[in-house]
Motif scaffolding. Sequence first.
Motif, mmCIF file in Angstrom:
data_model
loop_
_atom_site.group_PDB
_atom_site.id
_atom_site.type_symbol
_atom_site.label_atom_id
_atom_site.label_comp_id
_atom_site.label_asym_id
_atom_site.label_seq_id
_atom_site.Cartn_x
_atom_site.Cartn_y
_atom_site.Cartn_z
ATOM 1 N N HIS A 128 0.837 -1.213 0.000
ATOM 2 C CA HIS A 128 0.000 0.000 0.000
ATOM 3 C C HIS A 128 0.871 1.262 0.000
ATOM 4 O O HIS A 128 0.539 2.252 -0.646
ATOM 5 C CB HIS A 128 -0.941 0.011 1.204
ATOM 6 C CG HIS A 128 -2.221 -0.755 0.957
ATOM 7 N ND1 HIS A 128 -3.053 -0.502 -0.101
ATOM 8 C CD2 HIS A 128 -2.807 -1.780 1.650
ATOM 9 C CE1 HIS A 128 -4.099 -1.318 -0.063
ATOM 10 N NE2 HIS A 128 -3.969 -2.112 0.986
ATOM 11 N N SER A 155 -6.482 1.839 5.769
ATOM 12 C CA SER A 155 -7.240 0.809 5.051
ATOM 13 C C SER A 155 -8.315 0.253 5.957
ATOM 14 O O SER A 155 -8.599 0.792 7.031
ATOM 15 C CB SER A 155 -6.289 -0.292 4.586
ATOM 16 O OG SER A 155 -5.852 -1.054 5.686
ATOM 17 N N GLY A 156 -8.917 -0.851 5.535
ATOM 18 C CA GLY A 156 -9.982 -1.458 6.336
ATOM 19 C C GLY A 156 -9.423 -2.155 7.566
ATOM 20 O O GLY A 156 -10.110 -2.302 8.574
ATOM 21 N N GLY A 157 -8.168 -2.561 7.474
ATOM 22 C CA GLY A 157 -7.578 -3.309 8.582
ATOM 23 C C GLY A 157 -6.517 -2.533 9.355
ATOM 24 O O GLY A 157 -6.140 -2.931 10.450
ATOM 25 N N GLY A 182 -10.867 2.752 8.106
ATOM 26 C CA GLY A 182 -11.826 2.177 7.144
ATOM 27 C C GLY A 182 -12.877 1.337 7.848
ATOM 28 O O GLY A 182 -14.068 1.376 7.511
ATOM 29 N N ASP A 186 -16.873 1.713 7.866
ATOM 30 C CA ASP A 186 -17.745 0.573 7.540
ATOM 31 C C ASP A 186 -18.786 0.352 8.641
ATOM 32 O O ASP A 186 -19.953 0.106 8.368
ATOM 33 C CB ASP A 186 -16.913 -0.713 7.369
ATOM 34 C CG ASP A 186 -16.027 -0.661 6.129
ATOM 35 O OD1 ASP A 186 -16.331 0.123 5.211
ATOM 36 O OD2 ASP A 186 -15.029 -1.404 6.082
ATOM 37 N N GLY A 199 -17.228 2.903 3.402
ATOM 38 C CA GLY A 199 -16.469 4.121 3.098
ATOM 39 C C GLY A 199 -17.022 4.917 1.923
ATOM 40 O O GLY A 199 -17.295 6.127 2.055
ATOM 41 N N GLU A 203 -18.781 8.680 1.973
ATOM 42 C CA GLU A 203 -18.222 9.786 1.176
ATOM 43 C C GLU A 203 -19.309 10.460 0.343
ATOM 44 O O GLU A 203 -19.407 11.689 0.310
ATOM 45 C CB GLU A 203 -17.100 9.274 0.243
ATOM 46 C CG GLU A 203 -16.574 10.397 -0.648
ATOM 47 C CD GLU A 203 -15.395 10.014 -1.542
ATOM 48 O OE1 GLU A 203 -15.198 8.815 -1.789
ATOM 49 O OE2 GLU A 203 -14.684 10.939 -1.974
ATOM 50 N N GLY A 290 -7.145 1.589 1.217
ATOM 51 C CA GLY A 290 -8.481 1.758 0.631
ATOM 52 C C GLY A 290 -9.134 3.099 0.880
ATOM 53 O O GLY A 290 -9.797 3.646 -0.006
ATOM 54 N N ASN A 294 -10.935 8.160 -1.083
ATOM 55 C CA ASN A 294 -11.818 9.269 -0.705
ATOM 56 C C ASN A 294 -11.238 10.626 -1.137
ATOM 57 O O ASN A 294 -10.179 11.047 -0.670
ATOM 58 C CB ASN A 294 -12.010 9.226 0.827
ATOM 59 C CG ASN A 294 -13.093 10.156 1.297
ATOM 60 O OD1 ASN A 294 -12.995 11.361 1.128
ATOM 61 N ND2 ASN A 294 -14.130 9.584 1.888
ATOM 62 N N ASP A 323 -7.078 -3.006 -2.739
ATOM 63 C CA ASP A 323 -6.097 -4.092 -2.851
ATOM 64 C C ASP A 323 -5.827 -4.457 -4.308
ATOM 65 O O ASP A 323 -6.728 -4.486 -5.130
ATOM 66 C CB ASP A 323 -6.621 -5.316 -2.082
ATOM 67 C CG ASP A 323 -6.562 -5.078 -0.586
ATOM 68 O OD1 ASP A 323 -5.876 -4.124 -0.172
ATOM 69 O OD2 ASP A 323 -7.190 -5.852 0.155
HETATM 70 O O1 KG4 Z 1 -7.031 -1.356 1.466
HETATM 71 P P1 KG4 Z 1 -8.379 -1.952 1.390
HETATM 72 O O2 KG4 Z 1 -9.003 -2.190 0.035
HETATM 73 O O3 KG4 Z 1 -8.429 -3.313 2.148
HETATM 74 C C1 KG4 Z 1 -7.696 -3.545 3.289
HETATM 75 O O4 KG4 Z 1 -6.499 -3.941 3.162
HETATM 76 O O5 KG4 Z 1 -8.278 -3.304 4.366
HETATM 77 O O6 KG4 Z 1 -9.357 -0.998 2.255
HETATM 78 C C2 KG4 Z 1 -10.728 -1.235 2.366
HETATM 79 C C3 KG4 Z 1 -11.343 -0.087 3.161
HETATM 80 C C4 KG4 Z 1 -12.787 -0.326 3.579
HETATM 81 O O7 KG4 Z 1 -12.922 -0.049 4.947
HETATM 82 C C5 KG4 Z 1 -13.576 0.683 2.743
HETATM 83 O O8 KG4 Z 1 -14.755 1.148 3.351
HETATM 84 C C6 KG4 Z 1 -12.563 1.788 2.576
HETATM 85 O O9 KG4 Z 1 -11.331 1.124 2.398
HETATM 86 N N1 KG4 Z 1 -12.883 2.651 1.428
HETATM 87 C C7 KG4 Z 1 -13.189 3.970 1.539
HETATM 88 C C8 KG4 Z 1 -13.481 4.419 0.229
HETATM 89 N N2 KG4 Z 1 -13.340 3.363 -0.626
HETATM 90 C C9 KG4 Z 1 -12.971 2.289 0.125
HETATM 91 N N3 KG4 Z 1 -13.227 4.775 2.612
HETATM 92 C C10 KG4 Z 1 -13.573 6.064 2.404
HETATM 93 N N4 KG4 Z 1 -13.882 6.567 1.183
HETATM 94 C C11 KG4 Z 1 -13.859 5.799 0.077
HETATM 95 N N5 KG4 Z 1 -14.171 6.311 -1.123
#
Ligand code: KG4
Length: 361
Positions: A128, A155-157, A182, A186, A199, A203, A290, A294, A323
Amino acid sequence: MYILAVDTSADETAVAVTEGRKIISNVTYSQILIHKAWGGIVPSLAKRAHQERIDLVIEEASCKFLKYKAIPFNKSKALEKTMSLIGAVAVTQGPGLAVALEVGIQKIKEIAKKYNQPLISVNHLEGHIYSCFAQNRKGNPDSDIKFPYLALLVSGGHTELVFLKDHLSYEILGETVDDAAGEALDKAAKLLGFGYPGGPVIERLAKEVKNKDVYKLPRPMKKSNDLNFSYSGLKTALYYLLKKMSTSEKNKNVKLLASSFQEAVFETLLYKTEKAMQKTGVSNLLVGGGVVANKHLRNYIRGLAKKNKGEVLFPPFEYLSGDNAAMIGIVASFKAEREMFIKDPNSIDRIPRYSLSDLGS
Ligand code: KG4
Ligand code: ZN
Protein backbone atom coordinates in the motif's frame (compact mmCIF):
# COMPACT_ATOMS: atom_id res chain seq x y z
CA MET A 1 13.14 -7.16 -15.09
CA TYR A 2 9.53 -8.29 -15.20
CA ILE A 3 7.91 -9.62 -12.02
CA LEU A 4 4.72 -11.64 -11.68
CA ALA A 5 3.02 -10.75 -8.37
CA VAL A 6 0.07 -12.25 -6.50
CA ASP A 7 -2.03 -10.90 -3.59
CA THR A 8 -4.87 -12.85 -1.99
CA SER A 9 -4.78 -11.24 1.44
CA ALA A 10 -8.47 -10.36 1.76
CA ASP A 11 -11.35 -10.33 -0.71
CA GLU A 12 -9.57 -9.60 -4.00
CA THR A 13 -7.83 -12.22 -6.10
CA ALA A 14 -5.10 -10.08 -7.63
CA VAL A 15 -2.30 -10.78 -10.10
CA ALA A 16 -0.01 -8.34 -11.90
CA VAL A 17 3.06 -8.15 -14.06
CA THR A 18 5.29 -5.18 -13.30
CA GLU A 19 8.63 -3.83 -14.47
CA GLY A 20 10.27 -1.62 -11.84
CA ARG A 21 7.59 0.94 -10.97
CA LYS A 22 5.69 0.29 -14.19
CA ILE A 23 2.46 -1.67 -14.20
CA ILE A 24 2.37 -3.77 -17.35
CA SER A 25 -0.66 -5.88 -16.59
CA ASN A 26 -2.97 -5.84 -13.58
CA VAL A 27 -6.00 -8.04 -12.98
CA THR A 28 -8.17 -7.94 -9.87
CA TYR A 29 -11.15 -10.17 -9.30
CA SER A 30 -13.23 -8.65 -6.54
CA GLN A 31 -15.33 -10.88 -4.28
CA ILE A 32 -17.33 -7.94 -3.00
CA LEU A 33 -20.66 -9.27 -4.31
CA ILE A 34 -20.08 -12.57 -2.51
CA HIS A 35 -19.46 -10.92 0.87
CA LYS A 36 -21.87 -7.99 0.57
CA ALA A 37 -24.86 -10.05 1.67
CA TRP A 38 -23.05 -10.95 4.91
CA GLY A 39 -22.00 -7.41 5.78
CA GLY A 40 -18.28 -8.24 5.77
CA ILE A 41 -15.71 -10.75 4.57
CA VAL A 42 -16.59 -14.40 5.30
CA PRO A 43 -13.27 -16.32 5.50
CA SER A 44 -14.51 -19.67 4.16
CA LEU A 45 -16.20 -18.00 1.18
CA ALA A 46 -13.10 -15.89 0.52
CA LYS A 47 -10.88 -18.97 0.48
CA ARG A 48 -13.15 -20.81 -1.93
CA ALA A 49 -13.49 -17.84 -4.27
CA HIS A 50 -9.68 -17.38 -4.34
CA GLN A 51 -9.21 -21.07 -5.11
CA GLU A 52 -11.80 -20.98 -7.88
CA ARG A 53 -10.36 -17.85 -9.51
CA ILE A 54 -6.62 -17.80 -8.99
CA ASP A 55 -5.68 -19.77 -12.12
CA LEU A 56 -7.97 -17.69 -14.31
CA VAL A 57 -6.66 -14.41 -12.91
CA ILE A 58 -3.06 -15.55 -13.44
CA GLU A 59 -3.93 -16.56 -17.00
CA GLU A 60 -5.59 -13.22 -17.73
CA ALA A 61 -2.67 -11.22 -16.32
CA SER A 62 -0.29 -13.34 -18.45
CA CYS A 63 -2.38 -12.82 -21.60
CA LYS A 64 -2.43 -9.04 -21.08
CA PHE A 65 1.34 -9.04 -20.59
CA LEU A 66 1.95 -11.04 -23.77
CA LYS A 67 -0.37 -8.74 -25.73
CA TYR A 68 1.69 -5.77 -24.53
CA LYS A 69 4.85 -7.55 -25.66
CA ALA A 70 3.12 -8.28 -29.00
CA ILE A 71 4.01 -11.93 -28.63
CA PRO A 72 1.57 -14.41 -30.20
CA PHE A 73 0.28 -16.93 -27.67
CA ASN A 74 -2.15 -19.69 -27.04
CA LYS A 75 -4.30 -18.90 -23.96
CA SER A 76 -3.64 -22.22 -22.22
CA LYS A 77 0.11 -21.68 -22.62
CA ALA A 78 0.09 -17.99 -21.63
CA LEU A 79 1.60 -18.56 -18.18
CA GLU A 80 4.33 -20.79 -19.54
CA LYS A 81 5.29 -18.18 -22.12
CA THR A 82 5.14 -15.36 -19.55
CA MET A 83 7.41 -17.32 -17.24
CA SER A 84 10.04 -17.52 -19.96
CA LEU A 85 10.18 -13.71 -19.99
CA ILE A 86 10.06 -12.74 -16.32
CA GLY A 87 12.83 -12.55 -13.74
CA ALA A 88 11.06 -13.28 -10.44
CA VAL A 89 7.73 -13.99 -8.80
CA ALA A 90 6.35 -12.24 -5.70
CA VAL A 91 3.59 -12.86 -3.20
CA THR A 92 1.92 -11.20 -0.21
CA GLN A 93 2.93 -13.12 2.89
CA GLY A 94 0.73 -11.08 5.26
CA PRO A 95 -0.95 -9.39 6.99
CA GLY A 96 -4.37 -10.66 6.04
CA LEU A 97 -6.81 -13.46 6.35
CA ALA A 98 -4.89 -16.71 6.94
CA VAL A 99 -7.04 -18.93 4.72
CA ALA A 100 -6.99 -16.35 1.95
CA LEU A 101 -3.24 -15.65 2.09
CA GLU A 102 -2.62 -19.39 1.89
CA VAL A 103 -4.17 -19.69 -1.56
CA GLY A 104 -1.83 -17.15 -3.17
CA ILE A 105 1.23 -18.43 -1.34
CA GLN A 106 0.53 -22.04 -2.34
CA LYS A 107 0.06 -21.05 -5.96
CA ILE A 108 3.22 -18.94 -6.15
CA LYS A 109 5.26 -21.73 -4.56
CA GLU A 110 4.02 -24.09 -7.28
CA ILE A 111 4.89 -21.60 -10.01
CA ALA A 112 8.31 -20.74 -8.54
CA LYS A 113 9.25 -24.41 -8.39
CA LYS A 114 7.80 -25.41 -11.74
CA TYR A 115 9.45 -22.57 -13.66
CA ASN A 116 12.51 -22.25 -11.46
CA GLN A 117 11.85 -18.60 -10.59
CA PRO A 118 13.32 -16.69 -7.64
CA LEU A 119 10.64 -15.84 -5.08
CA ILE A 120 10.14 -12.54 -3.23
CA SER A 121 7.96 -12.07 -0.14
CA VAL A 122 6.11 -8.79 0.32
CA ASN A 123 4.20 -7.36 3.26
CA HIS A 124 0.76 -6.14 2.12
CA LEU A 125 1.26 -2.83 3.96
CA GLU A 126 4.54 -2.05 2.20
CA GLY A 127 2.52 -2.69 -0.94
CA HIS A 128 0.00 0.00 0.00
CA ILE A 129 2.87 2.43 0.73
CA TYR A 130 4.66 1.66 -2.55
CA SER A 131 1.42 1.99 -4.55
CA CYS A 132 2.22 5.74 -4.40
CA PHE A 133 5.29 5.14 -6.63
CA ALA A 134 3.35 3.28 -9.34
CA GLN A 135 3.56 4.25 -13.00
CA ASN A 136 1.69 3.20 -16.11
CA ARG A 137 3.37 1.36 -19.01
CA LYS A 138 4.73 4.66 -20.35
CA GLY A 139 6.36 5.55 -17.04
CA ASN A 140 3.78 8.15 -15.98
CA PRO A 141 3.48 9.88 -13.59
CA ASP A 142 7.20 10.51 -13.55
CA SER A 143 7.30 11.46 -9.86
CA ASP A 144 10.69 11.60 -8.18
CA ILE A 145 11.21 9.48 -5.11
CA LYS A 146 12.50 11.73 -2.33
CA PHE A 147 13.28 10.01 0.96
CA PRO A 148 12.73 10.43 3.87
CA TYR A 149 8.97 9.97 3.81
CA LEU A 150 6.21 9.85 6.31
CA ALA A 151 3.60 7.29 5.24
CA LEU A 152 -0.01 7.31 6.33
CA LEU A 153 -1.71 3.97 5.84
CA VAL A 154 -5.48 4.02 5.97
CA SER A 155 -7.24 0.81 5.05
CA GLY A 156 -9.98 -1.46 6.34
CA GLY A 157 -7.58 -3.31 8.58
CA HIS A 158 -4.88 -0.74 9.39
CA THR A 159 -4.30 2.85 10.37
CA GLU A 160 -0.61 3.59 10.81
CA LEU A 161 1.93 6.37 10.59
CA VAL A 162 5.24 5.04 9.33
CA PHE A 163 8.63 6.70 8.95
CA LEU A 164 10.73 5.60 5.96
CA LYS A 165 14.29 6.89 6.06
CA ASP A 166 14.99 4.99 2.84
CA HIS A 167 13.62 2.22 0.65
CA LEU A 168 12.22 -0.80 2.50
CA SER A 169 12.93 0.71 5.90
CA TYR A 170 9.90 1.07 8.17
CA GLU A 171 9.51 2.55 11.62
CA ILE A 172 5.98 2.60 12.96
CA LEU A 173 5.41 5.93 14.72
CA GLY A 174 1.79 5.40 15.62
CA GLU A 175 -1.14 3.12 14.94
CA THR A 176 -4.70 2.49 15.90
CA VAL A 177 -5.22 0.96 19.31
CA ASP A 178 -8.56 -0.55 18.24
CA ASP A 179 -10.50 -0.13 14.97
CA ALA A 180 -8.93 1.03 11.72
CA ALA A 181 -10.22 4.19 9.98
CA GLY A 182 -11.83 2.18 7.14
CA GLU A 183 -13.34 -0.24 9.63
CA ALA A 184 -14.83 2.70 11.55
CA LEU A 185 -16.41 4.06 8.35
CA ASP A 186 -17.75 0.57 7.54
CA LYS A 187 -19.26 0.21 11.01
CA ALA A 188 -20.77 3.70 10.93
CA ALA A 189 -22.35 2.94 7.55
CA LYS A 190 -23.83 -0.24 9.03
CA LEU A 191 -25.28 1.69 11.98
CA LEU A 192 -26.81 4.10 9.49
CA GLY A 193 -28.37 1.18 7.61
CA PHE A 194 -25.97 0.80 4.67
CA GLY A 195 -24.05 -2.19 3.37
CA TYR A 196 -20.39 -3.12 3.06
CA PRO A 197 -18.04 -1.46 2.21
CA GLY A 198 -19.25 1.67 3.97
CA GLY A 199 -16.47 4.12 3.10
CA PRO A 200 -17.72 5.01 -0.39
CA VAL A 201 -21.33 5.39 0.84
CA ILE A 202 -20.28 7.74 3.64
CA GLU A 203 -18.22 9.79 1.18
CA ARG A 204 -21.18 10.18 -1.16
CA LEU A 205 -23.67 11.10 1.59
CA ALA A 206 -21.24 13.58 3.16
CA LYS A 207 -20.59 15.26 -0.17
CA GLU A 208 -24.31 15.91 -0.59
CA VAL A 209 -24.24 18.09 2.55
CA LYS A 210 -20.91 19.69 1.64
CA ASN A 211 -19.07 17.70 4.35
CA LYS A 212 -20.72 19.64 7.15
CA ASP A 213 -19.92 18.75 10.74
CA VAL A 214 -23.13 19.37 12.65
CA TYR A 215 -22.94 16.75 15.40
CA LYS A 216 -19.36 17.39 16.57
CA LEU A 217 -18.66 13.80 17.54
CA PRO A 218 -15.63 13.18 19.80
CA ARG A 219 -12.09 13.24 18.39
CA PRO A 220 -10.63 10.23 20.21
CA MET A 221 -7.01 10.46 21.36
CA LYS A 222 -6.57 13.90 19.85
CA LYS A 223 -5.20 15.10 23.13
CA SER A 224 -2.91 12.12 23.72
CA ASN A 225 0.73 12.97 23.34
CA ASP A 226 1.53 9.96 21.12
CA LEU A 227 0.80 9.35 17.46
CA ASN A 228 -1.78 6.63 17.99
CA PHE A 229 -5.38 6.56 16.82
CA SER A 230 -8.56 5.13 18.31
CA TYR A 231 -11.89 4.77 16.55
CA SER A 232 -14.03 2.38 18.53
CA GLY A 233 -15.22 5.08 20.95
CA LEU A 234 -16.28 7.22 18.03
CA LYS A 235 -18.43 4.40 16.71
CA THR A 236 -19.98 4.01 20.17
CA ALA A 237 -20.67 7.76 20.30
CA LEU A 238 -22.56 7.46 17.01
CA TYR A 239 -24.45 4.46 18.34
CA TYR A 240 -25.71 6.40 21.38
CA LEU A 241 -26.53 9.45 19.31
CA LEU A 242 -28.67 7.29 17.00
CA LYS A 243 -30.32 5.60 19.95
CA LYS A 244 -31.67 8.94 21.08
CA MET A 245 -33.20 9.66 17.67
CA SER A 246 -36.50 8.50 16.24
CA THR A 247 -36.36 6.60 12.93
CA SER A 248 -37.71 9.58 11.01
CA GLU A 249 -35.22 11.94 12.63
CA LYS A 250 -32.44 9.52 11.77
CA ASN A 251 -33.59 9.19 8.17
CA LYS A 252 -33.94 12.94 7.78
CA ASN A 253 -30.44 13.58 9.05
CA VAL A 254 -28.59 10.57 7.66
CA LYS A 255 -26.35 12.66 5.40
CA LEU A 256 -25.37 15.02 8.19
CA LEU A 257 -24.71 12.07 10.50
CA ALA A 258 -22.49 10.41 7.87
CA SER A 259 -20.70 13.66 7.21
CA SER A 260 -20.09 14.43 10.89
CA PHE A 261 -18.71 10.94 11.44
CA GLN A 262 -16.40 11.24 8.44
CA GLU A 263 -15.14 14.63 9.65
CA ALA A 264 -14.32 13.17 13.08
CA VAL A 265 -12.35 10.30 11.48
CA PHE A 266 -10.49 12.54 9.05
CA GLU A 267 -9.71 15.28 11.54
CA THR A 268 -7.84 12.88 13.82
CA LEU A 269 -5.98 11.44 10.82
CA LEU A 270 -4.86 14.92 9.82
CA TYR A 271 -4.06 16.03 13.33
CA LYS A 272 -1.80 13.06 14.08
CA THR A 273 -0.17 13.21 10.66
CA GLU A 274 0.71 16.86 11.21
CA LYS A 275 2.04 16.02 14.65
CA ALA A 276 4.22 13.29 13.11
CA MET A 277 5.48 15.80 10.52
CA GLN A 278 6.46 18.17 13.31
CA LYS A 279 8.07 15.47 15.45
CA THR A 280 10.18 14.04 12.60
CA GLY A 281 10.72 17.19 10.57
CA VAL A 282 9.67 15.18 7.52
CA SER A 283 7.04 16.81 5.36
CA ASN A 284 6.94 14.58 2.27
CA LEU A 285 4.00 12.21 2.53
CA LEU A 286 2.96 8.89 1.03
CA VAL A 287 -0.67 7.99 1.62
CA GLY A 288 -1.99 4.53 0.78
CA GLY A 289 -4.81 2.10 1.56
CA GLY A 290 -8.48 1.76 0.63
CA VAL A 291 -9.64 4.92 2.41
CA VAL A 292 -7.40 7.11 0.25
CA ALA A 293 -9.92 6.55 -2.56
CA ASN A 294 -11.82 9.27 -0.70
CA LYS A 295 -11.46 12.55 -2.62
CA HIS A 296 -12.37 14.71 0.36
CA LEU A 297 -9.59 13.10 2.42
CA ARG A 298 -7.15 13.65 -0.45
CA ASN A 299 -8.05 17.35 -0.51
CA TYR A 300 -7.48 17.63 3.22
CA ILE A 301 -4.10 15.90 2.95
CA ARG A 302 -3.04 18.06 0.01
CA GLY A 303 -3.84 21.09 2.16
CA LEU A 304 -1.83 19.69 5.05
CA ALA A 305 1.20 19.02 2.85
CA LYS A 306 0.99 22.52 1.36
CA LYS A 307 0.75 24.11 4.79
CA ASN A 308 3.89 22.25 5.89
CA LYS A 309 5.73 22.85 2.58
CA GLY A 310 5.80 19.16 1.77
CA GLU A 311 4.86 17.07 -1.23
CA VAL A 312 2.34 14.27 -1.16
CA LEU A 313 2.09 11.19 -3.33
CA PHE A 314 -1.15 9.21 -3.53
CA PRO A 315 -1.73 6.04 -5.55
CA PRO A 316 -1.85 7.65 -9.01
CA PHE A 317 -4.66 5.51 -10.44
CA GLU A 318 -7.97 4.86 -8.74
CA TYR A 319 -7.67 1.07 -8.85
CA LEU A 320 -4.46 1.29 -6.79
CA SER A 321 -6.21 2.62 -3.66
CA GLY A 322 -7.80 -0.73 -2.95
CA ASP A 323 -6.10 -4.09 -2.85
CA ASN A 324 -4.15 -5.07 -5.96
CA ALA A 325 -1.09 -7.06 -6.94
CA ALA A 326 0.68 -4.29 -8.90
CA MET A 327 1.77 -2.69 -5.62
CA ILE A 328 3.23 -6.02 -4.53
CA GLY A 329 5.22 -6.27 -7.77
CA ILE A 330 6.53 -2.71 -7.31
CA VAL A 331 7.87 -3.44 -3.82
CA ALA A 332 9.32 -6.70 -5.16
CA SER A 333 11.32 -4.84 -7.83
CA PHE A 334 13.14 -2.86 -5.11
CA LYS A 335 13.72 -6.10 -3.19
CA ALA A 336 15.03 -7.79 -6.34
CA GLU A 337 17.57 -4.96 -6.81
CA ARG A 338 18.81 -5.84 -3.34
CA GLU A 339 18.66 -9.58 -4.05
CA MET A 340 16.17 -10.14 -1.26
CA PHE A 341 15.01 -13.52 -2.54
CA ILE A 342 13.54 -16.35 -0.45
CA LYS A 343 16.18 -19.07 -0.40
CA ASP A 344 13.81 -22.01 -0.14
CA PRO A 345 10.30 -21.49 -1.57
CA ASN A 346 9.05 -24.35 0.63
CA SER A 347 9.92 -22.35 3.74
CA ILE A 348 7.51 -19.50 3.13
CA ASP A 349 4.29 -19.56 5.09
CA ARG A 350 1.48 -17.06 5.69
CA ILE A 351 1.92 -14.46 8.46
CA PRO A 352 -1.63 -13.19 9.22
CA ARG A 353 -0.37 -10.57 11.69
CA TYR A 354 2.72 -9.54 9.76
CA SER A 355 3.75 -6.07 10.98
CA LEU A 356 5.95 -3.56 9.17
CA SER A 357 8.10 -3.50 12.31
CA ASP A 358 8.97 -7.16 11.63
CA LEU A 359 10.79 -5.93 8.52
CA GLY A 360 13.08 -3.62 10.49
CA SER A 361 14.09 -0.04 9.96
O1 KG4 B 1 -7.03 -1.36 1.47
P1 KG4 B 1 -8.38 -1.95 1.39
O2 KG4 B 1 -9.00 -2.19 0.03
O3 KG4 B 1 -8.43 -3.31 2.15
C1 KG4 B 1 -7.70 -3.55 3.29
O4 KG4 B 1 -6.50 -3.94 3.16
O5 KG4 B 1 -8.28 -3.30 4.37
O6 KG4 B 1 -9.36 -1.00 2.25
C2 KG4 B 1 -10.73 -1.24 2.37
C3 KG4 B 1 -11.34 -0.09 3.16
C4 KG4 B 1 -12.79 -0.33 3.58
O7 KG4 B 1 -12.92 -0.05 4.95
C5 KG4 B 1 -13.58 0.68 2.74
O8 KG4 B 1 -14.75 1.15 3.35
C6 KG4 B 1 -12.56 1.79 2.58
O9 KG4 B 1 -11.33 1.12 2.40
N1 KG4 B 1 -12.88 2.65 1.43
C7 KG4 B 1 -13.19 3.97 1.54
C8 KG4 B 1 -13.48 4.42 0.23
N2 KG4 B 1 -13.34 3.36 -0.63
C9 KG4 B 1 -12.97 2.29 0.12
N3 KG4 B 1 -13.23 4.77 2.61
C10 KG4 B 1 -13.57 6.06 2.40
N4 KG4 B 1 -13.88 6.57 1.18
C11 KG4 B 1 -13.86 5.80 0.08
N5 KG4 B 1 -14.17 6.31 -1.12
ZN1 ZN C 1 -5.19 -3.60 1.70
